[in-house]
Design an enzyme around this catalytic site. Structure first.
Site, PDB file in Angstrom:
ATOM      1  N   ARG A  66      14.180 -10.602   4.000  1.00  0.00           N
ATOM      2  CA  ARG A  66      12.971 -10.659   3.156  1.00  0.00           C
ATOM      3  C   ARG A  66      11.758 -10.883   4.045  1.00  0.00           C
ATOM      4  O   ARG A  66      10.704 -10.309   3.835  1.00  0.00           O
ATOM      5  CB  ARG A  66      13.079 -11.759   2.085  1.00  0.00           C
ATOM      6  CG  ARG A  66      11.753 -11.956   1.364  1.00  0.00           C
ATOM      7  CD  ARG A  66      11.783 -12.711   0.043  1.00  0.00           C
ATOM      8  NE  ARG A  66      12.836 -13.667  -0.130  1.00  0.00           N
ATOM      9  CZ  ARG A  66      12.863 -14.890   0.433  1.00  0.00           C
ATOM     10  NH1 ARG A  66      11.852 -15.305   1.180  1.00  0.00           N
ATOM     11  NH2 ARG A  66      13.881 -15.689   0.226  1.00  0.00           N
ATOM     12  N   ASP A  93      -7.885   2.213  -1.779  1.00  0.00           N
ATOM     13  CA  ASP A  93      -6.599   2.869  -2.074  1.00  0.00           C
ATOM     14  C   ASP A  93      -6.707   4.286  -1.506  1.00  0.00           C
ATOM     15  O   ASP A  93      -7.428   5.122  -2.024  1.00  0.00           O
ATOM     16  CB  ASP A  93      -6.367   2.877  -3.594  1.00  0.00           C
ATOM     17  CG  ASP A  93      -5.035   3.514  -3.979  1.00  0.00           C
ATOM     18  OD1 ASP A  93      -4.495   4.302  -3.178  1.00  0.00           O
ATOM     19  OD2 ASP A  93      -4.557   3.237  -5.096  1.00  0.00           O
ATOM     20  N   TYR A 113      -6.426   4.845 -10.779  1.00  0.00           N
ATOM     21  CA  TYR A 113      -5.017   5.132 -11.055  1.00  0.00           C
ATOM     22  C   TYR A 113      -4.552   4.262 -12.237  1.00  0.00           C
ATOM     23  O   TYR A 113      -4.788   3.043 -12.242  1.00  0.00           O
ATOM     24  CB  TYR A 113      -4.173   4.834  -9.802  1.00  0.00           C
ATOM     25  CG  TYR A 113      -2.701   4.954 -10.042  1.00  0.00           C
ATOM     26  CD1 TYR A 113      -2.136   6.199 -10.271  1.00  0.00           C
ATOM     27  CD2 TYR A 113      -1.883   3.839 -10.068  1.00  0.00           C
ATOM     28  CE1 TYR A 113      -0.772   6.322 -10.522  1.00  0.00           C
ATOM     29  CE2 TYR A 113      -0.523   3.947 -10.314  1.00  0.00           C
ATOM     30  CZ  TYR A 113       0.026   5.201 -10.544  1.00  0.00           C
ATOM     31  OH  TYR A 113       1.370   5.305 -10.786  1.00  0.00           O
ATOM     32  N   LYS A 151       3.864   8.896  -2.233  1.00  0.00           N
ATOM     33  CA  LYS A 151       3.189  10.191  -2.367  1.00  0.00           C
ATOM     34  C   LYS A 151       3.203  10.928  -1.020  1.00  0.00           C
ATOM     35  O   LYS A 151       4.259  11.298  -0.559  1.00  0.00           O
ATOM     36  CB  LYS A 151       1.776   9.964  -2.914  1.00  0.00           C
ATOM     37  CG  LYS A 151       1.704   8.958  -4.081  1.00  0.00           C
ATOM     38  CD  LYS A 151       2.379   9.441  -5.352  1.00  0.00           C
ATOM     39  CE  LYS A 151       2.553   8.354  -6.405  1.00  0.00           C
ATOM     40  NZ  LYS A 151       1.369   7.603  -6.785  1.00  0.00           N
TER      41      LYS A 151
HETATM   42  C1  LIG Z   1       1.124   6.317  -7.386  1.00  0.00           C
HETATM   43  C2  LIG Z   1      -0.102   5.562  -7.087  1.00  0.00           C
HETATM   44  C3  LIG Z   1      -0.099   4.152  -7.029  1.00  0.00           C
HETATM   45  C4  LIG Z   1       1.142   3.328  -7.353  1.00  0.00           C
HETATM   46  O1  LIG Z   1       2.157   3.527  -6.432  1.00  0.00           O
HETATM   47  P1  LIG Z   1       3.745   3.435  -6.783  1.00  0.00           P
HETATM   48  O2  LIG Z   1       4.359   3.756  -5.480  1.00  0.00           O
HETATM   49  O3  LIG Z   1       3.992   4.456  -7.858  1.00  0.00           O
HETATM   50  O4  LIG Z   1       4.005   2.066  -7.252  1.00  0.00           O
HETATM   51  C5  LIG Z   1      -1.281   3.517  -6.704  1.00  0.00           C
HETATM   52  N1  LIG Z   1      -2.415   4.205  -6.461  1.00  0.00           N
HETATM   53  C6  LIG Z   1      -2.453   5.558  -6.519  1.00  0.00           C
HETATM   54  C7  LIG Z   1      -3.734   6.266  -6.248  1.00  0.00           C
HETATM   55  C8  LIG Z   1      -1.309   6.276  -6.842  1.00  0.00           C
HETATM   56  O5  LIG Z   1      -1.365   7.616  -6.925  1.00  0.00           O
END
Ligand SMILES: *Cc1c(COP(=O)(O)O)cnc(C)c1O
Length: 386
Positions: free
Chosen positions: A53, A177, A105, A202
């Site tokens: 962890r 982000d 998001y 992504k």
């Molecule tokens: C998908 C996404 C998230 C969240 O990420 P997860 O891996 O699905 O938890 C946060 N910000 C953006 C811009 C995203 O496209």
């Protein structure tokens, strides 16, 4: 490696940063250290690892790689992008306020408004096209600015450098982000951001086979707090997931180049189609934030949104049910092309009036353009639109 990783181009960093041949076997790829604990010679006498962890060698290799490609000092990996967002907001205290992008998001919006509001943290969602508007919204309670750029699904571009100047002046933490841009297109820390986060699910993973998140910073103080939060709360990724992201990183540059090329061709094709109303893609010179995109991004990304002249949910659904290569699914950033209908899928929880106010119309379709042959992708859109 004796070479200075910082001086290498991102193409080279993506392949070499953080990974060293395994000391015991010479394995060129970082092994998946599927172990919970590490044997100590005497209490507290160990090789840097005690319990998975707290830290794990596969995760550590990935964290070094991620820090290098975002031009940051430290990286921390999480079980998902949302777990990364969760850890960042836990830097705050009850009574603190976050000024955030209004076109955010959906999962981040839900985490902020449905979870953290209950813990006394306040969120103000505003349009961030104009930096003056951001500064005007800052109150003595404001402790953080949360930026997502390009935004989802409206593909607005927010000026990171301008936000960083405001954050610095008011002593706020600027979080970006960077999921939509990826470190290949944009490095927010270079523009003065304090924290950059990714849903590595992504583009970083890139193959739609692993859910993962990460946070990168140059600040020793923030890193110490983030590590403490992570070790206390436990939102850690497993070693196999870290291995898959490490593997994904190695082709990020070649994938991104093709995502961008394909998206450019499709954006121009959509623009001349007589069923299509608006095409949102920051590479168009007439995009309201094109100049900022050119300044802070190396290319314009692989996501396109467009609306139809017949602006109804039915018209959009009709197209989405006919595409064959573009699969109807949530998520983005994988090698395969996806399409989605934000109004009924990712943004369904946002009231219609609020949606329309930010320009998210009933017929808006979002494409995550993959790296297939672009002529095949255009042929698919052509048959679906006809
Ligand atoms: C998908 C996404 C998230 C969240 O990420 P997860 O891996 O699905 O938890 C946060 N910000 C953006 C811009 C995203 O496209």
């Amino acid at each position: 490696m004796t070479m200075d990783v910082k001086k290498l181009s991102i193409d080279t960093k993506l392949i070499h940063a953080g990974v060293e041949p395994d000391l015991t076997t010479g394995a060129i790829m970082t092994p998946i250290y599927q172990t919970t604990t590490f044997v100590q010679l005497a209490p507290h006498q160990h090789k840097g690892y005690e319990y998975s962890r707290t830290q794990n060698p596969t995760r550590y290799a990935l964290e070094k790689a991620l820090a290098a490609i975002e031009n940051g000092k430290h990286a921390t990996c999480y079980a998902s992008g949302m777990a990364a967002c969760d850890a960042i907001i836990k830097l705050l205290r009850p009574g603190d306020q976050v000024v955030s992008t209004n076109d955010l998001y959906g999962g981040s919006y839900r985490l902020f408004t449905k979870i953290f509001k209950n813990y006394g943290i306040d969120f103000n969602f505003i349009g961030m096209n104009d930096a003056q508007q951001i500064e005007a919204s800052i109150t003595p309670k404001t402790k953080m600015i949360w930026v997502e750029t390009p935004t989802n699904p409206m593909l607005n571009i927010i000026d990171i450098e301008a936000c960083a100047a405001i954050a610095k002046k008011h002593n706020l933490i600027l979080v970006v982000d960077n999921t939509f841009g990826s470190p290949y297109l944009q490095n927010p820390l270079d523009w003065g951001a304090d924290i950059v986060m990714h849903s590595a699910t992504k583009y970083l993973g890139g193959h739609s086979d692993v859910v993962h998140g990460c946070v990168i910073t140059n600040s020793d103080t923030l890193q110490e707090q983030l590590k403490f939060i992570q070790n206390s709360c436990g939102a850690v990724p497993g070693p196999q997931d870290c291995f898959l992201i490490l593997r994904g990183l190695k082709t990020l540059h070649v994938r991104m180049r093709q995502h961008c090329l394909n998206a450019k061709a499709i954006a121009h094709w959509l623009k001349q189609n007589d069923k299509v109303d608006k095409v949102l893609w920051c590479g168009f010179e007439e995009h309201p934030n094109h100049a900022i995109a050119k300044k802070q991004m190396r290319d314009f990304g692989g996501i396109i949104s467009f609306s139809l002249k017949e602006d109804t949910v039915e018209a959009a659904n009709n197209i989405l049910s006919k595409t064959e290569l573009f699969a109807l699914a949530e998520s983005l950033g994988g090698v395969e092309s996806l399409c989605g209908h934000p109004a009924s899928m990712t943004h369904a929880s946002i009231p219609r009036e609020e949606r329309l106010a930010v320009g998210l119309s009933d017929s808006l379709i979002r494409l995550s353009v993959g790296i297939e042959n672009v002529d095949d992708l255009i042929a698919d859109l052509e048959q679906a639109l006809s």
